[in-house]
Design a protein around this motif. Structure first.
Motif, mmCIF file in Angstrom:
data_model
loop_
_atom_site.group_PDB
_atom_site.id
_atom_site.type_symbol
_atom_site.label_atom_id
_atom_site.label_comp_id
_atom_site.label_asym_id
_atom_site.label_seq_id
_atom_site.Cartn_x
_atom_site.Cartn_y
_atom_site.Cartn_z
ATOM 1 N N LEU A 124 33.125 -13.254 49.789
ATOM 2 C CA LEU A 124 32.805 -11.874 50.149
ATOM 3 C C LEU A 124 34.078 -11.072 50.370
ATOM 4 O O LEU A 124 34.963 -11.487 51.123
ATOM 5 C CB LEU A 124 31.969 -11.842 51.435
ATOM 6 C CG LEU A 124 30.642 -12.595 51.405
ATOM 7 C CD1 LEU A 124 30.023 -12.634 52.796
ATOM 8 C CD2 LEU A 124 29.686 -11.927 50.414
ATOM 9 N N GLY A 125 34.178 -9.911 49.745
ATOM 10 C CA GLY A 125 35.301 -9.018 49.977
ATOM 11 C C GLY A 125 35.013 -8.125 51.168
ATOM 12 O O GLY A 125 34.100 -7.294 51.126
ATOM 13 N N ASP B 88 32.000 -8.015 46.259
ATOM 14 C CA ASP B 88 32.871 -7.126 47.016
ATOM 15 C C ASP B 88 32.351 -5.690 47.135
ATOM 16 O O ASP B 88 33.029 -4.836 47.699
ATOM 17 C CB ASP B 88 34.293 -7.129 46.452
ATOM 18 C CG ASP B 88 34.349 -6.840 44.967
ATOM 19 O OD1 ASP B 88 33.423 -6.175 44.464
ATOM 20 O OD2 ASP B 88 35.324 -7.259 44.320
ATOM 21 N N GLU B 89 31.151 -5.419 46.607
ATOM 22 C CA GLU B 89 30.552 -4.109 46.829
ATOM 23 C C GLU B 89 30.050 -4.081 48.280
ATOM 24 O O GLU B 89 29.250 -4.952 48.679
ATOM 25 C CB GLU B 89 29.389 -3.896 45.847
ATOM 26 C CG GLU B 89 29.024 -2.448 45.604
ATOM 27 C CD GLU B 89 28.348 -1.775 46.791
ATOM 28 O OE1 GLU B 89 27.507 -2.455 47.445
ATOM 29 O OE2 GLU B 89 28.651 -0.606 47.069
ATOM 30 N N PRO B 90 30.521 -3.147 49.109
ATOM 31 C CA PRO B 90 30.233 -3.197 50.552
ATOM 32 C C PRO B 90 28.759 -3.327 50.915
ATOM 33 O O PRO B 90 28.414 -4.091 51.816
ATOM 34 C CB PRO B 90 30.825 -1.879 51.059
ATOM 35 C CG PRO B 90 31.948 -1.590 50.116
ATOM 36 C CD PRO B 90 31.464 -2.054 48.780
ATOM 37 N N SER C 263 41.554 -16.430 52.529
ATOM 38 C CA SER C 263 40.923 -15.471 53.432
ATOM 39 C C SER C 263 41.874 -14.843 54.438
ATOM 40 O O SER C 263 41.419 -14.234 55.404
ATOM 41 C CB SER C 263 39.758 -16.142 54.175
ATOM 42 O OG SER C 263 38.707 -16.454 53.288
ATOM 43 N N THR D 139 38.717 -11.597 53.012
ATOM 44 C CA THR D 139 37.545 -12.240 52.408
ATOM 45 C C THR D 139 36.962 -13.261 53.381
ATOM 46 O O THR D 139 37.611 -13.681 54.338
ATOM 47 C CB THR D 139 37.902 -12.986 51.102
ATOM 48 O OG1 THR D 139 38.702 -14.138 51.422
ATOM 49 C CG2 THR D 139 38.650 -12.092 50.139
ATOM 50 N N VAL E 249 31.968 -13.914 43.383
ATOM 51 C CA VAL E 249 32.656 -12.897 44.181
ATOM 52 C C VAL E 249 31.748 -11.685 44.360
ATOM 53 O O VAL E 249 31.230 -11.128 43.387
ATOM 54 C CB VAL E 249 33.975 -12.477 43.511
ATOM 55 C CG1 VAL E 249 34.655 -11.376 44.317
ATOM 56 C CG2 VAL E 249 34.896 -13.684 43.364
ATOM 57 N N VAL F 25 27.832 -6.903 50.262
ATOM 58 C CA VAL F 25 28.442 -7.778 51.265
ATOM 59 C C VAL F 25 27.629 -7.712 52.555
ATOM 60 O O VAL F 25 27.339 -8.745 53.180
ATOM 61 C CB VAL F 25 29.904 -7.367 51.521
ATOM 62 C CG1 VAL F 25 30.479 -8.137 52.706
ATOM 63 C CG2 VAL F 25 30.741 -7.601 50.280
ATOM 64 N N HIS G 285 37.684 -2.422 49.525
ATOM 65 C CA HIS G 285 36.717 -2.096 48.466
ATOM 66 C C HIS G 285 35.875 -0.878 48.815
ATOM 67 O O HIS G 285 34.761 -0.716 48.307
ATOM 68 C CB HIS G 285 35.811 -3.302 48.195
ATOM 69 C CG HIS G 285 36.557 -4.526 47.763
ATOM 70 N ND1 HIS G 285 37.089 -4.669 46.497
ATOM 71 C CD2 HIS G 285 36.914 -5.647 48.438
ATOM 72 C CE1 HIS G 285 37.712 -5.828 46.406
ATOM 73 N NE2 HIS G 285 37.622 -6.441 47.571
ATOM 74 N N SER H 115 37.417 -6.190 52.841
ATOM 75 C CA SER H 115 38.375 -5.099 53.033
ATOM 76 C C SER H 115 38.945 -4.692 51.689
ATOM 77 O O SER H 115 39.080 -5.513 50.787
ATOM 78 C CB SER H 115 39.501 -5.578 53.964
ATOM 79 O OG SER H 115 40.485 -4.591 54.160
#
Length: 354
Positions: A271-272, A5-7, A329, A247, A3, A10, A276, A274
């Motif tokens: 991938l995150g 999720d840090e923009p 997702s 995601t 995972v 990503v 985050h 939204s």
């Protein structure tokens, strides 16, 4: 899955499609049962690389052909149609509220995105309720956690949808036009490739927007006040904090490091997009696989908020926590049920010629 999720990380992954490939983007998250696979195989169901799952040389010409349907000029031109479709349903919802609670997902958010998409793609004679059902069930089949019995039901739905697509491709080969199928036939794609393009385009091009509008409505109704001062800003906040596509997946083509963490070759990545702290635009992806309908989704959601603003200010949510569409997702309220709070004159907040 790994995972991320840090923009900034990503963004790094999305902008490096050679290292982080989209091969797993539309692979069923829950392995399909033998019975479900037999149903799909019986319909000739196939999803060769075309758009979201394509890292090869055919991606560019296919994307370019489809992108023409979503040019900024064409998207801007459908605002009056969008506004009319939403306003009609707002009026019908207002009338229905005199007799009891109304689900704004089905009454307002469901059909306009599909009708606008079909208009842009030049497609007519489409059973919109069937398309909506096919879309929701295909999303569950490929991004959900259905057990074997449910998989079988969903596979029959996907096979029915695919059969309809196959018929449309055959008609386009006999008499090519300037609609989506005609353009893809002219591009020289195989029947399977055309069906694969249309399958997910007809789902993602409208169902995710329905989910975005549903999310925005729910957020406004559960806020301290449902008064809308800036519809575009409301939509951007939803995209940034609670997108309907929170995601997306990638797979590492070779060993790589992200944020100081070593990922092995073949590592599946989630991938995150939204929620985050990243920008709203990240909800649509970045780079060569960025969502082709980003501008359209923003327009449709903004118009929905503008037209529903007065209605939302005089109703109350029946459920603070409605049942949710919870897929790998895709995430949104499955319903947004409201009841009348006061009586007021409800009109669209803008004009058709804005």
């Amino acid at each position: 899955m790994w995972v991320i999720d840090e923009p900034a990380e990503v963004r790094e992954v999305l902008l490096d499609p050679a290292t982080f490939r989209p091969d797993n983007a539309v692979v069923a998250h829950t392995a399909l049962s033998v019975k479900a696979l037999r149903v799909l195989q019986g319909a000739g169901f196939a999803l060769p690389p075309t758009l979201a799952n394509n890292a090869g040389p055919s991606h560019r010409p296919i994307r370019a052909a489809v992108a023409r349907f979503f040019s900024p000029a064409r998207v801007a031109a459908v605002e009056p149609l969008t506004r009319r479709l939403v306003s009609e349903r707002i009026d019908a919802a207002r009338a229905a509220l005199e007799f009891g609670p109304v689900d704004l997902v089905e009454a307002v958010a469901a059909e306009p995105p599909a009708l606008v998409l079909l208009h842009l793609l030049g497609l007519d004679d489409v059973d919109v309720p069937a398309l909506k059902a096919w879309s929701r069930e295909s999303l569950e089949l490929f991004w959900g956690w259905p057990d074997e019995d449910r998989q079988l039901e969903l596979a029959h739905s996907a096979a029915e949808f695919y059969g309809w697509l196959w018929q449309r491709v055959g008609a386009a080969r006999r008499l090519p036009g300037d609609d989506l199928f005609g353009v893809l036939v002219t591009l020289g794609l195989s029947d399977e490739e055309i069906c694969a393009v249309a399958y997910f385009l007809l789902i993602a091009g409208q169902e995710t927007t329905t989910q975005l509008i549903s999310t925005v409505f729910h957020r406004l109704l559960t806020a301290a006040a449902a008064v809308v001062a800036d519809a575009a800003a409301v939509v951007e906040d939803a995209l940034r904090e609670a997108s309907s596509v929170p995601t997306w997946r990638r797979v590492a083509a070779r060993p790589a490091a992200v944020g100081g963490v070593e990922l092995p070759a073949g590592a599946p990545i989630l991938l995150g997009l939204s929620g985050h702290g990243g920008p709203a635009d990240l909800a649509f992806g970045l780079g060569i696989h960025r969502c082709l309908g980003a501008g359209l989704a923003r327009l449709e959601a903004r118009v929905a908020v503008e037209c529903a603003g007065a209605l939302l200010s005089v109703v109350r949510a029946v459920e603070d926590q409605p049942p949710m569409i919870e897929l790998l997702s895709f995430r949104a309220p499955a319903r947004v049920v409201v009841a009348s709070a006061i009586t007021a004159e409800l009109t669209c907040t803008d004009t058709l010629d804005k």
